[in-house]
Design a protein around this motif. Structure first.
Motif, mmCIF file in Angstrom:
data_model
loop_
_atom_site.group_PDB
_atom_site.id
_atom_site.type_symbol
_atom_site.label_atom_id
_atom_site.label_comp_id
_atom_site.label_asym_id
_atom_site.label_seq_id
_atom_site.Cartn_x
_atom_site.Cartn_y
_atom_site.Cartn_z
ATOM 1 N N ASN A 128 0.855 -1.176 0.000
ATOM 2 C CA ASN A 128 0.000 0.000 0.000
ATOM 3 C C ASN A 128 0.896 1.233 0.000
ATOM 4 O O ASN A 128 1.536 1.540 0.993
ATOM 5 C CB ASN A 128 -0.913 -0.011 1.229
ATOM 6 N N ALA A 129 0.959 1.929 -1.144
ATOM 7 C CA ALA A 129 1.877 3.070 -1.279
ATOM 8 C C ALA A 129 1.624 4.136 -0.217
ATOM 9 O O ALA A 129 2.549 4.830 0.212
ATOM 10 C CB ALA A 129 1.752 3.674 -2.676
ATOM 11 N N ALA A 130 0.381 4.250 0.247
ATOM 12 C CA ALA A 130 0.055 5.251 1.259
ATOM 13 C C ALA A 130 0.618 4.883 2.629
ATOM 14 O O ALA A 130 0.673 5.719 3.530
ATOM 15 C CB ALA A 130 -1.461 5.432 1.355
ATOM 16 N N LYS A 131 1.037 3.604 2.787
ATOM 17 C CA LYS A 131 1.588 3.170 4.072
ATOM 18 C C LYS A 131 3.009 2.614 3.915
ATOM 19 O O LYS A 131 3.468 1.816 4.731
ATOM 20 C CB LYS A 131 0.674 2.118 4.686
ATOM 21 N N SER A 132 3.693 3.057 2.886
ATOM 22 C CA SER A 132 5.053 2.581 2.648
ATOM 23 C C SER A 132 6.108 3.450 3.307
ATOM 24 O O SER A 132 7.281 3.088 3.353
ATOM 25 C CB SER A 132 5.324 2.507 1.145
ATOM 26 N N VAL A 133 5.691 4.605 3.809
ATOM 27 C CA VAL A 133 6.607 5.539 4.482
ATOM 28 C C VAL A 133 6.177 5.661 5.932
ATOM 29 O O VAL A 133 5.014 5.964 6.226
ATOM 30 C CB VAL A 133 6.585 6.922 3.799
ATOM 31 N N ALA A 181 3.820 2.478 13.380
ATOM 32 C CA ALA A 181 2.614 2.779 12.586
ATOM 33 C C ALA A 181 2.289 4.265 12.494
ATOM 34 O O ALA A 181 1.144 4.675 12.643
ATOM 35 C CB ALA A 181 1.420 2.019 13.164
ATOM 36 N N ASN A 182 3.304 5.098 12.273
ATOM 37 C CA ASN A 182 3.092 6.533 12.090
ATOM 38 C C ASN A 182 3.251 6.848 10.608
ATOM 39 O O ASN A 182 4.354 7.064 10.118
ATOM 40 C CB ASN A 182 4.109 7.319 12.931
ATOM 41 N N PHE A 183 2.122 6.835 9.894
ATOM 42 C CA PHE A 183 2.149 7.028 8.454
ATOM 43 C C PHE A 183 1.892 8.500 8.118
ATOM 44 O O PHE A 183 0.755 8.972 8.254
ATOM 45 C CB PHE A 183 1.095 6.157 7.771
ATOM 46 N N PRO A 184 2.913 9.243 7.713
ATOM 47 C CA PRO A 184 2.703 10.662 7.397
ATOM 48 C C PRO A 184 1.904 10.841 6.123
ATOM 49 O O PRO A 184 1.950 9.995 5.214
ATOM 50 C CB PRO A 184 4.135 11.194 7.226
ATOM 51 N N LYS A 185 1.185 11.944 6.040
ATOM 52 C CA LYS A 185 0.478 12.255 4.806
ATOM 53 C C LYS A 185 1.479 12.787 3.787
ATOM 54 O O LYS A 185 2.411 13.504 4.138
ATOM 55 C CB LYS A 185 -0.608 13.309 5.071
ATOM 56 N N PRO A 186 1.307 12.419 2.515
ATOM 57 C CA PRO A 186 2.248 12.914 1.504
ATOM 58 C C PRO A 186 2.128 14.417 1.329
ATOM 59 O O PRO A 186 1.058 15.000 1.554
ATOM 60 C CB PRO A 186 1.832 12.160 0.233
ATOM 61 N N ASP A 187 3.235 15.043 0.950
ATOM 62 C CA ASP A 187 3.225 16.468 0.640
ATOM 63 C C ASP A 187 2.625 16.664 -0.750
ATOM 64 O O ASP A 187 2.546 15.727 -1.556
ATOM 65 C CB ASP A 187 4.653 17.031 0.679
ATOM 66 N N ALA A 188 2.221 17.870 -1.022
ATOM 67 C CA ALA A 188 1.627 18.157 -2.324
ATOM 68 C C ALA A 188 2.678 17.999 -3.417
ATOM 69 O O ALA A 188 3.814 18.439 -3.277
ATOM 70 C CB ALA A 188 1.069 19.579 -2.337
ATOM 71 N N ILE A 189 2.301 17.345 -4.492
ATOM 72 C CA ILE A 189 3.206 17.166 -5.624
ATOM 73 C C ILE A 189 2.929 18.251 -6.656
ATOM 74 O O ILE A 189 1.770 18.579 -6.928
ATOM 75 C CB ILE A 189 3.024 15.764 -6.252
ATOM 76 N N ASN A 190 3.974 18.866 -7.191
ATOM 77 C CA ASN A 190 3.741 19.936 -8.154
ATOM 78 C C ASN A 190 3.346 19.361 -9.514
ATOM 79 O O ASN A 190 3.520 18.177 -9.790
ATOM 80 C CB ASN A 190 4.970 20.862 -8.267
ATOM 81 N N GLU A 191 2.829 20.221 -10.355
ATOM 82 C CA GLU A 191 2.300 19.783 -11.640
ATOM 83 C C GLU A 191 3.391 19.222 -12.539
ATOM 84 O O GLU A 191 3.155 18.278 -13.304
ATOM 85 C CB GLU A 191 1.602 20.958 -12.340
ATOM 86 N N GLU A 192 4.593 19.769 -12.432
ATOM 87 C CA GLU A 192 5.693 19.278 -13.259
ATOM 88 C C GLU A 192 6.032 17.836 -12.899
ATOM 89 O O GLU A 192 6.203 16.986 -13.779
ATOM 90 C CB GLU A 192 6.926 20.180 -13.093
#
Length: 308
Positions: A128-133, A181-192
């Motif tokens: 699960n990519a959302a829980k890989s970090v 089990a501390n899964f941070p939320k991803p930062d915003a990815i820029n359009e580029e």
């Protein structure tokens, strides 16, 4: 030895030499490796291809930006990352110092140890990519650091049963991470970066579906740009900015990697391989291959068989 595929389906890209600045592991016969980041720091890299190995990256020192799929994370505190072979990843190093470890282990390695396979399938870290970090507290960081230190020493010492020991350490690392089990939320990815990700995703999808009855569908800058709804010049500029190479170079390198895979993992003729990767005839494919590798397709295939 090269394998015969009665059904014209391409196997996982495995151990094909790196020809571009993007990261691909060199051809070597290994199952698991462990590295100390102080000795082998993670430099800037982009890994847009299918890989045949899993990766655990444990960061105790250093700052960087990690991207997995469409998710981006700013790393500045102890963190552990679990990377599935199919994920498109990138790392941008933002500091001069590094600490921690990283471990690479092959899919075939997992198959040898049912308990390890069970652990990997049971928990979401690799799946699960959302829980890989996972961000780590001080106590968990110390525990995992000690496990990796023992694992690293075990790998250096080698011996008849060191691979058995290493898989046990991987299981312990997974369990200790799940406790945190501390899964941070991803930062915003820029359009580029979103365009970059979608380009490599499309390139991988195209390469993954190559076979003799379904040759490469798109292979030019204009065709990729059209699929991505961007101007070819803009796509070229983005790839050049973030990877140092233009679109054509990435396409050519990916086609070359796939042709190597076909040469060593199938008994297809050069005509069949050339057709599958988009060449109308065998001489053009052979010329392309030799120009980019220095050897003919037949020479490459024979050399692989000798090494096998």
């Amino acid at each position: 030895m090269a394998q015969t595929l009665d059904i014209q389906v391409i196997e996982q890209l495995r151990d094909v030499p790196d020809l571009t600045p993007v990261t691909r592991e060199y051809y070597e016969d290994w199952n698991i490796r462990v590295f100390n980041r102080e000795q082998f720091a993670c430099k800037n890299y982009l890994s847009p291809n299918r890989r045949d190995f899993y990766k655990i990256l444990f960061i105790t020192k250093g700052i960087g930006i990690f991207t997995v799929g469409a998710n981006t994370y700013y790393i500045e505190e102890p963190t552990i990352l679990f990377i599935h072979p199919n994920e498109i990843i990138s790392w941008k190093n933002l500091s001069d110092h590094s600490g921690g470890y990283y471990c690479l282990f092959k899919k075939r390695y997992i198959e040898q140890f049912p308990s390890l396979k069970s652990i990997i399938e049971r928990y979401p870290l690799f799946n699960n990519a959302a829980k890989s970090v996972v961000r780590l507290d001080k106590d968990t960081t110390q525990v995992i650091d000690e496990l990796f230190a023992k694992m690293h020493q075990e790998a250096i010492n080698g011996g008849d049963y060191y691979e058995d020991s290493l898989q046990a350490y991987i299981q312990l690392i997974v369990v200790e991470t799940m406790k945190a089990a501390n899964f941070p939320k991803p930062d915003a990815i820029n359009e580029e970066m979103r365009h970059i990700y979608h380009f490599f995703q499309l390139l991988e999808e195209e390469a993954a579906n190559i076979n003799y009855s379904q040759p490469l569908r798109i292979k030019t800058v204009k065709e990729f740009a059209s699929e991505l709804a961007v101007h070819p010049n803009h796509l070229n500029a983005l790839l050049k900015k973030y990877t140092g190479q233009n679109v054509s170079t990435h396409i050519r390198s990916r086609i070359l990697d796939e042709s190597k895979t076909l040469l060593v993992q199938t008994d297809w003729s050069l005509q069949e391989i050339g057709f599958a990767i988009g060449f109308a005839d065998q001489p053009n494919f052979s010329q392309f291959f030799k120009k980019n590798t220095g050897v003919t397709p037949n020479e490459f295939r024979k050399e692989y068989k000798i090494k096998s």
